[in-house]
Scaffold this active site. Sequence first.
Site, short mmCIF file in Angstrom:
data_model
loop_
_atom_site.label_atom_id
_atom_site.label_comp_id
_atom_site.label_asym_id
_atom_site.label_seq_id
_atom_site.Cartn_x
_atom_site.Cartn_y
_atom_site.Cartn_z
N LYS A 91 -1.30 -8.50 1.79
CA LYS A 91 -2.23 -9.68 1.25
C LYS A 91 -2.92 -10.45 2.29
CE LYS A 91 -0.01 -10.74 -3.33
NZ LYS A 91 1.00 -10.29 -3.43
N GLU B 202 12.10 -1.72 -3.96
CA GLU B 202 12.59 -2.95 -3.58
C GLU B 202 13.02 -4.11 -4.52
OE1 GLU B 202 10.57 -6.42 -2.16
OE2 GLU B 202 8.64 -5.24 -1.41
#
Length: 305
Positions: free
Chosen positions: A161, A26
């Site tokens: 995260k 990405e």
Amino acid sequence: MPHPALDIQPEVVHALAHNLPVVALESTIIAHGMPYPQNVQTALRVEAEVRAHGAIPATIAILNGRLKAGLTAAEIAELGQAGSQVIKASRRDLPVLLATRATGATTVAGTMIVAALAGIRVFATGGLGGVHRGAETTMDISADLPELAQTPVAVVCAGAKSILDLALTLEYLETHGVPVLGFQTDEFPAFFTRESGLGVDARCDTPEQVAAILRARWSLGHGGVVVANPIPHALAMPRAVIDAATAQALNEAREKGIVGKAVTPFLLARVNQLTGGDSLTANIGLVLNNAAVAAAVAVALSRAA
Ligand code: PSU
Ligand code: MN
């Protein structure tokens, strides 16, 4: 028929035509996820890591309205230099970028869309977007999650995260039928740490086991798979350090009234600043590790076909 706006690099075209392993990468992580110049250096190292493990890399972005599967080193450098000035491109952004011939760095969702159009089935990144803390009032759920429900790409990541609500993220994935595999782990990793206290749907100890589940997934229809690959032991960060930085970043985001697509880049950058160089080193290391595992999965997938 290939999509009329899709440009696949010749090396990637050749690999796909011969059923050779390819790994998508990405570009939001380059433009918005890391500071310059480490972002550009890391993107190039990640490509080299994919090659070192026997697959062809295809970094994905939208350049002047073209969907690119495979970027040149110069194109990667331009995206990294422009950084947060580049539009962050998730599913809802793609039509505008195409029609206005604009440039965007693709998120996990945006990258999955272009990878699937190109015929690439395996994708490596750092962390997944997910259900944000407080989503029961903000409704902030990353478009990465519904993309995983519909687009047939396996995303190798280090979990998500702890700026996110990881338990709700896994609930969402369960509801939408997305298998979450633990690569050599029984636990869903929390990006900077190997543990989250949350489980995975299945543990896979080899790339071949992952490939077998991917083939089975796609024999049953469309949709993605999460391959959660924990940060290497030596790079894992103390939980207290991450928790404190995360809490402060979340508070600041609330005080500043940051909303929408700006939330994730703000939190990522703040956690990076608050934890200093340590978190950047960890981030780079886990992305390289994901690239190696994704390449091995792509190799296993191409062998079995
Ligand atoms: N999490 C990270 N690093 C990242 C991102 C997420 O640890 O770089 C990026 C990815 O591109 C992901 C995107 O797809 O943020 C999610 O943004 P949002 O929450 O706005 O959907
Ligand atoms: Mn969001």
